[in-house]
Enzyme design. Structure first.
Site, PDB file in Angstrom:
ATOM      1  CD  GLU A 502      42.994  -7.362  41.631  1.00  0.00           C
ATOM      2  OE1 GLU A 502      43.502  -7.907  40.651  1.00  0.00           O
ATOM      3  OE2 GLU A 502      42.954  -7.866  42.756  1.00  0.00           O
TER       4      GLU A 502
HETATM    5  C1  LIG Z   1      33.297  -3.467  44.677  1.00  0.00           C
HETATM    6  C2  LIG Z   1      34.600  -2.777  44.732  1.00  0.00           C
HETATM    7  C3  LIG Z   1      35.635  -3.291  45.495  1.00  0.00           C
HETATM    8  C4  LIG Z   1      36.832  -2.601  45.597  1.00  0.00           C
HETATM    9  N1  LIG Z   1      37.807  -3.037  46.462  1.00  0.00           N
HETATM   10  C5  LIG Z   1      38.868  -2.239  46.716  1.00  0.00           C
HETATM   11  C6  LIG Z   1      39.790  -2.552  47.757  1.00  0.00           C
HETATM   12  O1  LIG Z   1      39.666  -3.560  48.447  1.00  0.00           O
HETATM   13  N2  LIG Z   1      40.811  -1.690  48.002  1.00  0.00           N
HETATM   14  C7  LIG Z   1      40.987  -0.564  47.268  1.00  0.00           C
HETATM   15  O2  LIG Z   1      41.910   0.173  47.545  1.00  0.00           O
HETATM   16  N3  LIG Z   1      40.153  -0.247  46.252  1.00  0.00           N
HETATM   17  C8  LIG Z   1      39.095  -1.044  45.965  1.00  0.00           C
HETATM   18  N4  LIG Z   1      38.214  -0.722  44.966  1.00  0.00           N
HETATM   19  C9  LIG Z   1      38.451   0.458  44.169  1.00  0.00           C
HETATM   20  C10 LIG Z   1      38.725   0.185  42.696  1.00  0.00           C
HETATM   21  O3  LIG Z   1      40.032  -0.244  42.516  1.00  0.00           O
HETATM   22  C11 LIG Z   1      38.392   1.487  41.963  1.00  0.00           C
HETATM   23  O4  LIG Z   1      36.988   1.557  41.944  1.00  0.00           O
HETATM   24  C12 LIG Z   1      38.962   1.551  40.591  1.00  0.00           C
HETATM   25  O5  LIG Z   1      40.325   1.739  40.668  1.00  0.00           O
HETATM   26  C13 LIG Z   1      38.350   2.666  39.745  1.00  0.00           C
HETATM   27  O6  LIG Z   1      38.225   3.859  40.433  1.00  0.00           O
HETATM   28  P1  LIG Z   1      36.851   4.661  40.429  1.00  0.00           P
HETATM   29  O7  LIG Z   1      35.779   3.698  40.735  1.00  0.00           O
HETATM   30  O8  LIG Z   1      37.001   5.830  41.289  1.00  0.00           O
HETATM   31  O9  LIG Z   1      36.643   5.094  38.920  1.00  0.00           O
HETATM   32  P2  LIG Z   1      37.284   6.371  38.194  1.00  0.00           P
HETATM   33  O10 LIG Z   1      38.733   6.445  38.468  1.00  0.00           O
HETATM   34  O11 LIG Z   1      36.456   7.551  38.500  1.00  0.00           O
HETATM   35  O12 LIG Z   1      37.113   5.969  36.679  1.00  0.00           O
HETATM   36  C14 LIG Z   1      35.876   6.077  35.998  1.00  0.00           C
HETATM   37  C15 LIG Z   1      36.046   5.561  34.588  1.00  0.00           C
HETATM   38  O13 LIG Z   1      37.039   6.334  33.905  1.00  0.00           O
HETATM   39  C16 LIG Z   1      38.036   5.492  33.345  1.00  0.00           C
HETATM   40  N5  LIG Z   1      39.330   6.175  33.409  1.00  0.00           N
HETATM   41  C17 LIG Z   1      39.884   6.828  34.455  1.00  0.00           C
HETATM   42  N6  LIG Z   1      41.071   7.338  34.124  1.00  0.00           N
HETATM   43  C18 LIG Z   1      41.302   6.999  32.830  1.00  0.00           C
HETATM   44  C19 LIG Z   1      42.356   7.224  31.888  1.00  0.00           C
HETATM   45  N7  LIG Z   1      43.456   7.909  32.203  1.00  0.00           N
HETATM   46  N8  LIG Z   1      42.207   6.753  30.647  1.00  0.00           N
HETATM   47  C20 LIG Z   1      41.107   6.064  30.280  1.00  0.00           C
HETATM   48  N9  LIG Z   1      40.087   5.808  31.122  1.00  0.00           N
HETATM   49  C21 LIG Z   1      40.177   6.267  32.369  1.00  0.00           C
HETATM   50  C22 LIG Z   1      38.015   4.238  34.198  1.00  0.00           C
HETATM   51  O14 LIG Z   1      38.474   3.125  33.460  1.00  0.00           O
HETATM   52  C23 LIG Z   1      36.547   4.119  34.552  1.00  0.00           C
HETATM   53  O15 LIG Z   1      35.887   3.451  33.519  1.00  0.00           O
HETATM   54  C24 LIG Z   1      37.021  -1.421  44.848  1.00  0.00           C
HETATM   55  C25 LIG Z   1      35.996  -0.944  44.044  1.00  0.00           C
HETATM   56  C26 LIG Z   1      34.793  -1.583  43.986  1.00  0.00           C
HETATM   57  C27 LIG Z   1      33.691  -1.006  43.155  1.00  0.00           C
END
Ligand SMILES: Cc1cc2nc3c(=O)[nH]c(=O)nc-3n(C[C@H](O)[C@H](O)[C@H](O)COP(=O)(O)OP(=O)(O)OC[C@H]3O[C@@H](n4cnc5c(N)ncnc54)[C@H](O)[C@@H]3O)c2cc1C
Length: 820
Positions: A502
């Site tokens: 989230e």
């Molecule tokens: C266990 C689990 C359950 C989930 N459940 C769902 C679900 O039910 N449905 C769904 O759709 N998604 C789900 N997600 C997805 C979740 O919302 C994403 O993992 C999350 O949005 C982050 O994306 P990412 O993991 O690809 O990280 P990335 O986007 O690759 O980010 C990596 C890091 O970079 C930082 N970052 C990225 N962009 C910026 C910026 N512009 N400025 C500063 N920092 C930044 C982030 O904060 C993070 O620390 C789930 C994820 C997990 C791990």
């Protein structure tokens, strides 16, 4: 006479600035001042009268005529602002428009109207909700065996799944009209909390269908047919939903997804119909592997404009039964080795009819707005619930363990080094519970607090990480070694899940909270930006001029009020109460005023660069969230009935938050790119330097020590979590033993005295107790109490051990990545 005129000048200036007087009033006051100076003859030189009063008076009066002001001033600023403003993308605009502002706007204004906080209804449940919390929720907690769930089967047992479905846990947010429980946000938050405190996997399983997903989307936007078809089935657990937004190339930047749908004709149930051909690849989808109904977000294109919305329609949401042809779903990720269901899914050339789009064709292209609106409330409920309960649970077990566990002849909780993390647990349990409950109450009043939900999400889950670490440290090896009797490790492992979902915390803290807050909650900024982006230039200029005039008054008032409140340490700031919390309200007002000033200058100076200057934005988010947490702490104290015993906790929280706020300001000033503004801001905020020192060692030690026994305060701090006194339960054993240890405390003192005097030869073990009875130091009853405490302690400090083969991996080990 000169002194009198100087005094009149200062008092007049302060009064006008602080009341944000209109320009015409400034002008008239300046001319009146000039007239008085001349009448008194010789008090001020003619030049001084002209520079200080006459010329500014004329200028202010001229500028108070909108047409003149626009011509000579604001139209030029308007042009400059327009040219430097970054274009706000459609998805950014939709995110900004989602939700409402409330207490956050009061903090941004620098002049919080306390009534807006204190009038939020005291958190409460209906009778039905309370009965559900005490009945089915308690029962579910008893059924859950977290070790078995996460270690033996990597899933909840079938009977737990069925119990949750049959009792409506998966449809708490679905209205009664549609067969759901129709519970308030407060109830949802407390039910998710209680279950998550027992098992994070079970908590997430209950949380997800009640958070952003098919249920909520259908309730808010579904067509009547969609609602009739699905809501009751979802409420009764006959359908298991999931919602798929995240994709391999679209995580934090979810709107940048590559998943597409193309409007075209295709075959459905033997008929040729207009629909959408979909191709997608999603991952991390919670409940995905067991879902029967997939909510899907994709970018919709309509090359022949058959929907009449242009060719690039935008993000759209659909509901797809997972057994539909072409849907590929079922494999699992293994997030943080937790047992909740989570996995990838994909679809290739999957054709769906148009009426599977949530809300029908009317809502095509509206998906991002729909998601952002749901997020602004969902994020206020779910993760704050999990974060807060983890802290309360950690306090409950750690305080018991710190009393029971003895080293060097005393309970480890009595040692100052250990008391320090226990005190942090005390303060955070109180503070985050206040924030959780008040925020849920705001949602129940109809607010959609997009900024508050963002800051609460990152603060509660960050605090969850820190406080679970504290709990682990106090437990030492007892918590490090995993097994059926370990009640901390699962939470420790799951922390990164809460941090990531989230809106991952780094992004939420450094990009979203302050920037969105500044745009939404600042009294004038959004109006100025909207005006600058208005396609109709004349209208834009007019609106900009009005907002700019207000903004100027706001800035002037901020400068003065910030300086004066800082100089007097908030002693003259407002407070809604006269009792012991008065000074904390006043200091909170002072820091909010400082925040209004600095926030305004940060935005004005950094402008579009704020997206890049994330360290400054992150610190401003920390200040805003500390202001919020302090506000809800004071509200909690009121809502709890101003319990005197809890006042030291409130005071310690206040000292810590104010010290944290000053530290964050200091860091902003140290790193602000413009040296002149940096120095000026520091002068206006800290004219007498930084004074907040944080709570003292002595206060913290007292807070921790008070936790080392059963008490009403300990119960209050850990309210509404699952508590067992059953010695066969993994946390029940702690409560039971704590009771026995407390009961034995006085007897034990006598026993130890005898040991020290050498009246009994051996150290504390059961033989020594026998010796004490033989020597008449203890009677049989006392020996029994001491022995019972000692035996129970023995069980509490045990850790699990396993035969090697018991630790073998389970389940299908073949990963698709490893296979590639
Ligand atoms: C266990 C689990 C359950 C989930 N459940 C769902 C679900 O039910 N449905 C769904 O759709 N998604 C789900 N997600 C997805 C979740 O919302 C994403 O993992 C999350 O949005 C982050 O994306 P990412 O993991 O690809 O990280 P990335 O986007 O690759 O980010 C990596 C890091 O970079 C930082 N970052 C990225 N962009 C910026 C910026 N512009 N400025 C500063 N920092 C930044 C982030 O904060 C993070 O620390 C789930 C994820 C997990 C791990």
């Amino acid at each position: 006479m000169t002194l009198l005129m100087t005094l009149i000048f200062i008092v007049g200036f302060v009064a006008l600035a602080i009341t944000e007087a209109k320009l015409i009033i400034w002008g008239l006051a300046a001319l009146a001042y000039a007239a008085l100076a001349l009448a008194l003859g010789g008090a001020l030189s003619l030049n001084a009268v002209a520079v200080l009063a006459f010329i500014p008076g004329i200028v202010f009066i001229l500028l108070s005529v909108p047409m003149i002001r626009r011509l000579v001033l604001t139209n030029h600023i308007y042009k400059a602002v327009k040219s430097i403003l970054p274009r706000v993308s459609r998805t950014e605009q939709e995110a900004l428009d989602a939700g409402t502002v409330g207490w956050d706007a009061e903090l941004f204004s620098g002049r919080p109207q306390w009534g807006k906080l204190l009038d939020i209804e005291k958190p409460h449940l209906t009778e039905e909700e309370q009965a559900f919390l005490d009945g089915p929720t308690e029962e579910a907690c008893k059924m859950i065996d977290d070790w078995d769930t996460r270690h033996n089967r990597a899933d909840m047992p079938e009977e737990v799944w069925q119990y949750l479905k049959d009792n409506g846990f998966l449809g708490m947010l679905i209205s009664k009209e549609h067969g759901g429980l129709g519970f308030t946000a407060q109830a949802q938050s407390m039910i998710v909390s209680k279950i998550a405190g027992r098992s994070i996997a079970a908590g997430i399983t209950v949380m997800v269908p009640n958070s952003l997903g098919p249920g909520e989307l259908l309730e808010k936007y579904g067509t009547k047919e969609q609602q009739d078809k699905y809501l009751e089935r979802l409420a009764k657990g006959k359908e298991v939903p999931c919602f798929a937004l995240t994709a391999p190339h679209a995580g934090s930047d979810a709107a940048g997804m590559r998943d597409v749908g193309v409007v075209c004709e295709g075959m459905h149930e033997g008929k040729k119909v207009l629909g959408v051909k979909l191709n997608w690849e999603k991952r991390y989808i919670t409940l995905g592997p067991v879902a029967t109904l997939l909510g899907l977000a994709f970018n919709l294109y309509d090359p022949e404009n058959r929907l009449g919305k242009g060719t690039n329609v935008g993000i759209t949401l659909a509901l797809i039964p997972t057994d539909h042809e072409g849907v590929n779903i079922g494999r699992r990720h293994y997030p943080a080795r937790s047992a909740f269901m989570n996995g990838p899914n994909s679809g290739k050339d999957v054709f769906i009819p148009l009426d599977w789009i949530i809300g029908g064709t009317e809502y095509c292209g509206q998906g991002w707005r729909m998601l952002m609106e749901c997020l602004s409330t969902g994020r206020a409920i779910s993760l704050p619930a999990i974060g807060t309960v983890s802290i309360k649970q950690a306090l409950r077990v750690t305080s018991a363990y710190a009393r029971i566990r003895r080293q060097f002849g005393i309970s480890i909780g009595m040692m100052e080094g250990v008391a320090e993390p226990v005190a942090r647990l005390v303060k955070d349990s109180y503070m985050y519970e206040g924030a959780r409950a008040t925020t849920a109450a705001m949602v129940d009043e109809g607010q959609k607090p997009s900024v508050i939900s963002a800051l609460l999400k990152y603060r509660t889950t960050d605090a969850m990480r820190e406080r679970i670490n504290d709990a682990m440290d106090v437990h030492g090896g007892r918590a490090v070694c995993d097994g059926p009797s370990n009640y901390l490790f699962a939470g420790y492992q799951a922390v990164p899940v809460a941090i990531t979902v989230e809106g991952a915390n780094i992004l939420t803290r450094t990009l979203i909270t302050f920037a969105q807050g500044a745009l939404r909650a600042h009294p004038f900024l959004y109006k100025e930006i909207s005006a600058a982006q208005n396609e109709n230039v004349a209208e834009g200029q007019k609106a900009f001029d009005k907002a700019f005039a207000g903004h100027t008054g706001f800035m002037l008032r901020n400068i003065l009020a910030s300086f004066l409140h800082s100089l007097t340490f908030g002693r003259f700031a407002s407070s809604p109460r006269n009792g012991p919390t008065k000074i904390y309200y006043q200091r909170l007002h002072r820091y909010a005023q400082n925040f209004a000033l600095v926030g305004d200058w940060v935005v004005a100076f950094l402008g579009g660069d704020l997206k890049r200057k994330q360290r400054i934005s992150g610190r401003m988010a920390d200040i805003l969230s500390d202001l919020y947490l302090m506000s809800t702490t004071l509200k909690r104290w009121e809502d709890d009935g101003a319990i005197a015993d809890d006042l030291p906790i409130v005071q310690a929280i206040a000292e810590d938050r104010f010290a944290a706020i000053e530290h964050s300001f200091d860091q902003v000033f140290n790193n602000f790119p413009n040296p002149v503004l940096r120095t000026l801001m520091r002068f206006l905020v800290f004219p007498l330097g930084r004074r907040a020192k944080g709570s003292s060692d002595r206060e913290n030690y007292r807070l921790a020590k008070a936790m080392l026994r059963h008490s009403e305060q300990r119960d209050r701090l850990t309210r509404d979590i699952f508590v067992s006194f059953d010695p066969s339960d993994r946390t029940g054993i702690l409560e039971d033993t704590l009771q026995k240890v407390e009961e034995a405390a006085e007897i034990e003192k006598r026993f130890i005295r005898a040991l020290k005097k050498g009246e009994i030869a051996r150290r504390l073990d059961r033989d020594a107790i026998d010796d004490a009875v033989d020597k008449g130091i203890l009677n049989d009853n006392e020996a029994g109490i001491l022995r019972a405490a000692d035996e129970a302690t023995d069980k509490v400090i045990q850790v699990d051990d396993f035969a090697s083969k018991e630790l073998g991996a389970h389940g299908d080990n073949q990963s698709n990545v490893a296979a590639q």
